[in-house]
Motif scaffolding. Sequence first.
Motif, PDB file in Angstrom:
ATOM      1  N   ASP A 249      24.345  60.095 100.728  1.00  0.00           N
ATOM      2  CA  ASP A 249      24.586  59.438  99.567  1.00  0.00           C
ATOM      3  C   ASP A 249      23.995  59.329  97.894  1.00  0.00           C
ATOM      4  O   ASP A 249      23.157  59.857  97.804  1.00  0.00           O
ATOM      5  CB  ASP A 249      22.793  58.535  99.812  1.00  0.00           C
ATOM      6  CG  ASP A 249      22.178  57.415  99.192  1.00  0.00           C
ATOM      7  OD1 ASP A 249      23.310  56.838  98.678  1.00  0.00           O
ATOM      8  OD2 ASP A 249      21.442  57.147  98.931  1.00  0.00           O
ATOM      9  N   ASN A 250      25.153  59.849  97.942  1.00  0.00           N
ATOM     10  CA  ASN A 250      25.274  60.117  96.551  1.00  0.00           C
ATOM     11  C   ASN A 250      24.488  59.846  95.541  1.00  0.00           C
ATOM     12  O   ASN A 250      24.190  60.337  94.432  1.00  0.00           O
ATOM     13  CB  ASN A 250      26.592  61.422  95.655  1.00  0.00           C
ATOM     14  CG  ASN A 250      27.694  62.168  96.794  1.00  0.00           C
ATOM     15  OD1 ASN A 250      26.643  62.743  97.399  1.00  0.00           O
ATOM     16  ND2 ASN A 250      28.724  61.663  97.328  1.00  0.00           N
ATOM     17  N   LEU A 251      24.884  57.998  95.676  1.00  0.00           N
ATOM     18  CA  LEU A 251      24.730  57.004  94.500  1.00  0.00           C
ATOM     19  C   LEU A 251      22.902  58.013  94.179  1.00  0.00           C
ATOM     20  O   LEU A 251      22.180  57.544  93.173  1.00  0.00           O
ATOM     21  CB  LEU A 251      24.387  56.142  94.842  1.00  0.00           C
ATOM     22  CG  LEU A 251      24.268  55.270  93.804  1.00  0.00           C
ATOM     23  CD1 LEU A 251      24.868  55.319  92.111  1.00  0.00           C
ATOM     24  CD2 LEU A 251      24.233  53.299  94.190  1.00  0.00           C
ATOM     25  N   GLY A 252      22.058  57.492  95.746  1.00  0.00           N
ATOM     26  CA  GLY A 252      20.518  57.452  95.357  1.00  0.00           C
ATOM     27  C   GLY A 252      20.420  58.904  94.814  1.00  0.00           C
ATOM     28  O   GLY A 252      19.176  58.790  94.261  1.00  0.00           O
ATOM     29  N   LYS A 253      20.520  60.574  95.453  1.00  0.00           N
ATOM     30  CA  LYS A 253      20.778  61.542  95.379  1.00  0.00           C
ATOM     31  C   LYS A 253      20.402  61.241  93.019  1.00  0.00           C
ATOM     32  O   LYS A 253      19.344  61.590  92.410  1.00  0.00           O
ATOM     33  CB  LYS A 253      21.101  62.624  95.457  1.00  0.00           C
ATOM     34  CG  LYS A 253      21.159  63.035  96.894  1.00  0.00           C
ATOM     35  CD  LYS A 253      22.024  63.641  97.159  1.00  0.00           C
ATOM     36  CE  LYS A 253      22.227  64.258  98.509  1.00  0.00           C
ATOM     37  NZ  LYS A 253      22.934  65.090  99.135  1.00  0.00           N
ATOM     38  N   MET A 254      21.382  60.404  92.845  1.00  0.00           N
ATOM     39  CA  MET A 254      21.895  60.967  91.390  1.00  0.00           C
ATOM     40  C   MET A 254      20.785  60.339  90.500  1.00  0.00           C
ATOM     41  O   MET A 254      19.695  60.692  89.589  1.00  0.00           O
ATOM     42  CB  MET A 254      22.962  60.080  91.215  1.00  0.00           C
ATOM     43  CG  MET A 254      23.348  59.875  89.701  1.00  0.00           C
ATOM     44  SD  MET A 254      24.853  59.160  89.202  1.00  0.00           S
ATOM     45  CE  MET A 254      24.813  56.995  89.360  1.00  0.00           C
TER      46      MET A 254
ATOM     47  N   LEU B  52      19.410  48.756  94.908  1.00  0.00           N
ATOM     48  CA  LEU B  52      18.665  47.203  95.656  1.00  0.00           C
ATOM     49  C   LEU B  52      19.798  47.014  97.021  1.00  0.00           C
ATOM     50  O   LEU B  52      20.176  47.013  97.782  1.00  0.00           O
ATOM     51  CB  LEU B  52      20.260  46.115  94.290  1.00  0.00           C
ATOM     52  CG  LEU B  52      19.426  45.345  93.374  1.00  0.00           C
ATOM     53  CD1 LEU B  52      20.720  44.878  92.568  1.00  0.00           C
ATOM     54  CD2 LEU B  52      18.367  45.130  93.111  1.00  0.00           C
ATOM     55  N   SER B  53      20.950  47.833  96.480  1.00  0.00           N
ATOM     56  CA  SER B  53      21.844  47.753  97.783  1.00  0.00           C
ATOM     57  C   SER B  53      21.698  49.526  98.168  1.00  0.00           C
ATOM     58  O   SER B  53      21.795  50.407  98.222  1.00  0.00           O
ATOM     59  CB  SER B  53      23.362  47.582  97.925  1.00  0.00           C
ATOM     60  OG  SER B  53      24.320  47.926  98.877  1.00  0.00           O
TER      61      SER B  53
ATOM     62  N   GLY C 254      30.747  41.846  94.715  1.00  0.00           N
ATOM     63  CA  GLY C 254      30.708  42.502  95.231  1.00  0.00           C
ATOM     64  C   GLY C 254      29.504  42.706  95.483  1.00  0.00           C
ATOM     65  O   GLY C 254      28.591  42.588  95.811  1.00  0.00           O
ATOM     66  N   GLU C 255      29.407  44.547  95.969  1.00  0.00           N
ATOM     67  CA  GLU C 255      28.336  45.192  95.824  1.00  0.00           C
ATOM     68  C   GLU C 255      27.278  45.625  95.136  1.00  0.00           C
ATOM     69  O   GLU C 255      27.520  45.692  94.069  1.00  0.00           O
ATOM     70  CB  GLU C 255      28.671  46.587  96.861  1.00  0.00           C
ATOM     71  CG  GLU C 255      27.286  47.575  97.287  1.00  0.00           C
ATOM     72  CD  GLU C 255      28.197  48.169  98.264  1.00  0.00           C
ATOM     73  OE1 GLU C 255      27.194  48.972  98.813  1.00  0.00           O
ATOM     74  OE2 GLU C 255      28.698  48.272  98.370  1.00  0.00           O
ATOM     75  N   LEU C 256      26.258  44.962  94.750  1.00  0.00           N
ATOM     76  CA  LEU C 256      25.232  44.908  93.861  1.00  0.00           C
ATOM     77  C   LEU C 256      24.453  46.416  94.384  1.00  0.00           C
ATOM     78  O   LEU C 256      23.685  46.724  94.902  1.00  0.00           O
ATOM     79  CB  LEU C 256      23.751  44.045  93.980  1.00  0.00           C
ATOM     80  CG  LEU C 256      24.488  42.942  93.568  1.00  0.00           C
ATOM     81  CD1 LEU C 256      23.364  41.711  93.362  1.00  0.00           C
ATOM     82  CD2 LEU C 256      24.767  42.621  92.473  1.00  0.00           C
ATOM     83  N   LEU C 257      24.616  47.869  93.275  1.00  0.00           N
ATOM     84  CA  LEU C 257      24.826  49.057  93.494  1.00  0.00           C
ATOM     85  C   LEU C 257      22.830  49.707  94.014  1.00  0.00           C
ATOM     86  O   LEU C 257      21.838  49.419  93.675  1.00  0.00           O
ATOM     87  CB  LEU C 257      25.452  49.640  92.796  1.00  0.00           C
ATOM     88  CG  LEU C 257      26.913  49.843  93.067  1.00  0.00           C
ATOM     89  CD1 LEU C 257      27.333  51.060  92.846  1.00  0.00           C
ATOM     90  CD2 LEU C 257      26.548  49.519  94.999  1.00  0.00           C
TER      91      LEU C 257
END
Length: 134
Positions: free
Chosen positions: A3-8, A82-83, A127-130
Amino acid sequence: MTDNLGKMLNKIKNAILVKHEAVLIPYTLNNFLILRILEQEGFLDSINIVCKKKKREYKYIKVYLKYNEQTSKSFIRNICRLSKPSLRVYTNSKKIPRILNGLGIIIVSTSKGVMTSKDAYSNNIGGELLFSIW
């Protein structure tokens, strides 16, 4: 699967808590596009792409965090995911929530690319709420 977004987001949160000036984040195109949006919205000071060479070349994004000069508080008060990989959150353009009556933003992944909730609403794209940030 990572999960690159979570790590960032966690790296940015932790760097703010210890008041670091900058943080290194592994380069992915998605991370770069999101960080560029955060820089344009005024949450980050600047971003640079840095190459480090060990056995092979690795790309990183050096993110310079933005702090208030007088109070030394970060411009980022909170980041809320959120997602998640286990629970994706999708919405159409009419149902995109507002954060703090427009003071915060939501990053939305759409078919036209990654954009803020304001841009998605004005372009009538869902779209997807990040994540949300304020």
